[in-house]
Design a protein around this motif. Sequence first.
Motif, mmCIF file in Angstrom:
data_model
loop_
_atom_site.group_PDB
_atom_site.id
_atom_site.type_symbol
_atom_site.label_atom_id
_atom_site.label_comp_id
_atom_site.label_asym_id
_atom_site.label_seq_id
_atom_site.Cartn_x
_atom_site.Cartn_y
_atom_site.Cartn_z
ATOM 1 N N TYR A 216 -75.963 38.769 117.971
ATOM 2 C CA TYR A 216 -75.948 39.620 116.779
ATOM 3 C C TYR A 216 -74.751 39.246 115.926
ATOM 4 C CZ TYR A 216 -76.544 44.098 114.219
ATOM 5 O OH TYR A 216 -76.756 45.064 113.261
ATOM 6 N N MET A 217 -75.013 38.943 114.662
ATOM 7 C CA MET A 217 -73.934 38.685 113.723
ATOM 8 C C MET A 217 -74.324 39.271 112.376
ATOM 9 S SD MET A 217 -74.424 34.565 113.366
ATOM 10 C CE MET A 217 -72.714 34.408 112.895
ATOM 11 N N ALA A 218 -73.458 39.072 111.366
ATOM 12 C CA ALA A 218 -73.652 39.762 110.098
ATOM 13 C C ALA A 218 -74.961 39.406 109.421
ATOM 14 C CB ALA A 218 -72.479 39.460 109.163
ATOM 15 N N GLN A 219 -75.484 38.221 109.685
ATOM 16 C CA GLN A 219 -76.674 37.778 108.981
ATOM 17 C C GLN A 219 -77.974 38.016 109.735
ATOM 18 O OE1 GLN A 219 -76.569 36.566 105.774
ATOM 19 N NE2 GLN A 219 -74.493 37.300 105.971
ATOM 20 N N TRP A 220 -77.926 38.130 111.046
ATOM 21 C CA TRP A 220 -79.167 38.267 111.790
ATOM 22 C C TRP A 220 -78.912 38.765 113.208
ATOM 23 C CZ3 TRP A 220 -77.780 33.242 109.994
ATOM 24 C CH2 TRP A 220 -77.146 32.450 110.959
ATOM 25 N N MET A 221 -79.978 39.294 113.805
ATOM 26 C CA MET A 221 -80.026 39.601 115.227
ATOM 27 C C MET A 221 -81.075 38.671 115.828
ATOM 28 S SD MET A 221 -81.018 43.161 117.194
ATOM 29 C CE MET A 221 -79.496 44.013 116.748
ATOM 30 N N ASN A 222 -80.668 37.910 116.836
ATOM 31 C CA ASN A 222 -81.558 36.921 117.431
ATOM 32 C C ASN A 222 -81.920 37.317 118.846
ATOM 33 O OD1 ASN A 222 -81.634 34.261 119.285
ATOM 34 N ND2 ASN A 222 -82.604 33.844 117.329
ATOM 35 N N PHE A 223 -83.219 37.242 119.163
ATOM 36 C CA PHE A 223 -83.699 37.509 120.515
ATOM 37 C C PHE A 223 -83.984 36.177 121.190
ATOM 38 C CE2 PHE A 223 -85.349 41.206 118.015
ATOM 39 C CZ PHE A 223 -84.458 42.138 118.530
ATOM 40 N N LYS A 224 -83.256 35.894 122.272
ATOM 41 C CA LYS A 224 -83.475 34.636 122.977
ATOM 42 C C LYS A 224 -84.793 34.655 123.728
ATOM 43 C CE LYS A 224 -81.256 31.518 126.274
ATOM 44 N NZ LYS A 224 -80.084 31.311 127.140
ATOM 45 N N LYS A 225 -85.170 35.821 124.243
ATOM 46 C CA LYS A 225 -86.434 35.996 124.956
ATOM 47 C C LYS A 225 -87.348 36.895 124.119
ATOM 48 C CE LYS A 225 -85.094 33.902 128.784
ATOM 49 N NZ LYS A 225 -85.747 32.686 129.313
ATOM 50 N N ALA A 226 -88.650 36.800 124.371
ATOM 51 C CA ALA A 226 -89.597 37.660 123.663
ATOM 52 C C ALA A 226 -89.208 39.120 123.867
ATOM 53 C CB ALA A 226 -91.016 37.413 124.178
ATOM 54 N N THR A 227 -89.078 39.845 122.757
ATOM 55 C CA THR A 227 -88.650 41.242 122.780
ATOM 56 C C THR A 227 -89.623 42.062 121.946
ATOM 57 O OG1 THR A 227 -86.337 40.560 122.980
ATOM 58 C CG2 THR A 227 -86.748 42.822 122.261
ATOM 59 N N ALA A 228 -89.977 43.242 122.431
ATOM 60 C CA ALA A 228 -90.992 44.056 121.758
ATOM 61 C C ALA A 228 -90.593 45.518 121.777
ATOM 62 C CB ALA A 228 -92.350 43.877 122.436
ATOM 63 N N LYS A 229 -91.219 46.279 120.870
ATOM 64 C CA LYS A 229 -91.114 47.732 120.911
ATOM 65 C C LYS A 229 -92.234 48.255 121.814
ATOM 66 C CE LYS A 229 -89.218 48.696 116.317
ATOM 67 N NZ LYS A 229 -89.436 49.495 115.086
ATOM 68 N N SER A 230 -91.880 49.132 122.731
ATOM 69 C CA SER A 230 -92.862 49.702 123.649
ATOM 70 C C SER A 230 -93.145 51.148 123.270
ATOM 71 C CB SER A 230 -92.350 49.645 125.092
ATOM 72 O OG SER A 230 -93.243 50.291 125.978
ATOM 73 N N ARG A 231 -94.412 51.547 123.411
ATOM 74 C CA ARG A 231 -94.775 52.927 123.122
ATOM 75 C C ARG A 231 -94.413 53.860 124.274
ATOM 76 N NH1 ARG A 231 -100.790 52.534 120.290
ATOM 77 N NH2 ARG A 231 -100.142 51.285 118.478
ATOM 78 N N GLY A 232 -94.270 53.283 125.469
ATOM 79 C CA GLY A 232 -93.942 54.103 126.620
ATOM 80 C C GLY A 232 -92.720 53.586 127.335
ATOM 81 N N THR A 233 -92.314 54.280 128.370
ATOM 82 C CA THR A 233 -91.090 53.927 129.086
ATOM 83 C C THR A 233 -91.340 53.540 130.541
ATOM 84 O OG1 THR A 233 -90.714 56.270 129.631
ATOM 85 C CG2 THR A 233 -89.677 55.409 127.624
ATOM 86 N N THR A 234 -92.589 53.376 130.930
ATOM 87 C CA THR A 234 -92.849 52.872 132.269
ATOM 88 C C THR A 234 -92.695 51.360 132.259
ATOM 89 O OG1 THR A 234 -95.218 52.516 131.938
ATOM 90 C CG2 THR A 234 -94.511 54.733 132.606
ATOM 91 N N PRO A 235 -92.386 50.750 133.402
ATOM 92 C CA PRO A 235 -92.251 49.290 133.408
ATOM 93 C C PRO A 235 -93.551 48.581 133.043
ATOM 94 C CG PRO A 235 -92.170 50.180 135.651
ATOM 95 C CD PRO A 235 -92.066 51.345 134.728
ATOM 96 N N GLN A 236 -94.705 49.181 133.422
ATOM 97 C CA GLN A 236 -95.986 48.552 133.083
ATOM 98 C C GLN A 236 -96.194 48.543 131.565
ATOM 99 O OE1 GLN A 236 -95.552 50.961 135.359
ATOM 100 N NE2 GLN A 236 -95.992 49.894 137.292
ATOM 101 N N GLU A 237 -95.882 49.665 130.905
ATOM 102 C CA GLU A 237 -96.025 49.724 129.447
ATOM 103 C C GLU A 237 -95.032 48.781 128.768
ATOM 104 O OE1 GLU A 237 -97.370 54.310 128.549
ATOM 105 O OE2 GLU A 237 -95.363 53.977 129.397
ATOM 106 N N CYS A 238 -93.845 48.712 129.329
ATOM 107 C CA CYS A 238 -92.805 47.852 128.788
ATOM 108 C C CYS A 238 -93.232 46.383 128.845
ATOM 109 C CB CYS A 238 -91.518 48.076 129.578
ATOM 110 S SG CYS A 238 -89.999 47.613 128.722
ATOM 111 N N ARG A 239 -93.735 45.961 130.003
ATOM 112 C CA ARG A 239 -94.146 44.568 130.170
ATOM 113 C C ARG A 239 -95.358 44.247 129.296
ATOM 114 N NH1 ARG A 239 -93.252 39.681 133.103
ATOM 115 N NH2 ARG A 239 -94.500 38.304 131.783
ATOM 116 N N GLN A 240 -96.270 45.179 129.170
ATOM 117 C CA GLN A 240 -97.440 44.945 128.338
ATOM 118 C C GLN A 240 -97.039 44.726 126.875
ATOM 119 O OE1 GLN A 240 -100.241 48.195 128.081
ATOM 120 N NE2 GLN A 240 -101.925 46.853 127.470
ATOM 121 N N ALA A 241 -96.050 45.487 126.395
ATOM 122 C CA ALA A 241 -95.589 45.314 125.015
ATOM 123 C C ALA A 241 -94.990 43.930 124.812
ATOM 124 C CB ALA A 241 -94.566 46.395 124.677
ATOM 125 N N VAL A 242 -94.203 43.463 125.787
ATOM 126 C CA VAL A 242 -93.602 42.130 125.683
ATOM 127 C C VAL A 242 -94.674 41.057 125.602
ATOM 128 C CG1 VAL A 242 -92.183 40.427 126.889
ATOM 129 C CG2 VAL A 242 -91.484 42.817 126.858
#
Length: 553
Positions: free
Chosen positions: A461-487
């Motif tokens: 993270y720097m002033a110009q951008w936030m970079n994700f080295k690995k695939a990153t997603a927003k999840s609708r739920g907080t279970t690990p299964q929902e989290c992995r599915q979003a990724v």
Amino acid sequence: MGSVYLSHTRGNQPVALKMIRREYAGDGEFRRRFQHEVRAAQQVRGYHLVPVVDHDSDGEQPWLATAYVPGLPLDEALRTYGPLPLPAALQLVGCVARALESVHAAGVIHRDLKPGNILLAADGPWVIDFGIARAAEATQLTRSGGFIGTPQFMSPEHGTGADLTPAADLFSLGLIAAVTATGNHPYGSGSALTVATQIANTAQRPPDLSGYPDDLRPLLESTLAADPAARPTPRELADLCERASCRPPRAFDGWLPAPLAAAVGERERRMRLLLAGEGEQPPPGPDQEGPRRTATYVPTQVPGHDQGAPSGDAAVHAAPTQAASAAPATPPPPAYTPSAPATTPTPPSRGRRTPLAIGLVVALAVVAGTAWAMSGDDEKSDAHADAKPSASAPPAAGPSKKAKEEAKQEAKPAKRDYETVFADRPLTIGAPANSLETVDFDAPRVSPQDDIPGHDTELSYMAQWMNFKKATAKSRGTTPQECRQAVDTAPLPAELTRADLMDKNILQKDDVLCTVTSKGNLAMLKITEVSPTGKPFDPPGYSGLLTLWKQPS
């Protein structure tokens, strides 16, 4: 000091990459000063300032990278379209004065303020190259009484070799104001040496300002005072410009004349085409002879993160930075107007490496796969291992088919579920005003000094951008299964720009971010707070609760 290339990050965000001249690169004292001055420049934050995002002072050829502004250098605009209307010229000077206020507050003096170091964009003027000229003054090229700067835009004290104060930049800005509004330099249009001599003697022979507009003359009289102490502060000059222009300082709708605004818009369009890889080949600019090239910028401090036309000196306002001692000329750099998609150039000869070669990389796509264990071969092995019954022996009564199936199921190892490593651990990713922050979710650890090894980093993270080295997603739920599915199904872009974070608010409170870490774990960060800095160009910080799971084998 060097050649500038249009480059881009792995996430396709444009940057300006300046390769320092080789004769400077061979000077140890220059390298030391260059590192010091660029680090100081990285501490400068403010509106109308193009930030320095990375640099390398130790490599074979030093370089620095800044954010890229798709605008026209002021000298090019003046040469092509003539002076700006007075209100626009006053607004420009006021904005540059505000930028100088931030530069000086950080203990830095620009030292080479000139039209070529001011970019005209749709959202106002932008100042570049603040403070770094001082490094060149430490080289053998200038130690024998020479100096670095642009003679036609130097202050009297700079030209005579006296110690500089921030007031020197105000004198330079006064000269820029005169040229921008009228096209006429207060000290005439002679050679660089002639103009510099007249500036140095301004205490004995002040310039004749009677021919300048009444609304501009007070500004010129104050900024061009021979005594540095008599010049206004940046804040005073900015206020004067706001009153004289009758425009709010940040009202940029229609601030440029239509032809100039169209040229800026065309440059933005070409940049988007280039970054999109559509390969439009623009016609050469007035100072070009052929197509221009691009490079891919590789930050030295982010392991694993791949990441203007030269001004002529025919006119006073287009004069280049000069050293008092002659130095070998650098070949005309490939400039930054978009062209066909970049291709790897022909390898240079062993005796000479081109600056572009340092910036070219090949992006490698890493494909993650899932291994499936099959049991069929094991069954065949078991069958072949059974001893054949003797021909004379009666057939033995073996276990029933149902019993075999039950035994086989019992022999299979139970499938392991997600295993919690830690849950709801507080994590704060600060607003990176002047540095690069890196994050290791496995540790977990946040480093504002960028000292986490690249192979352990999931986010930078720097002033110009936030970079994700690995695939990153927003999840609708907080279970690990929902989290992995979003990724797996809906990852975010690999890079979020400052506009994404500040204007579009892509990351908000209560968002749940999920990613697979460098060690193969599943991480979930629930954002609990977004902390704006209140500054127009500094993105916010984020606080949250981090949970880490080991994934099923």
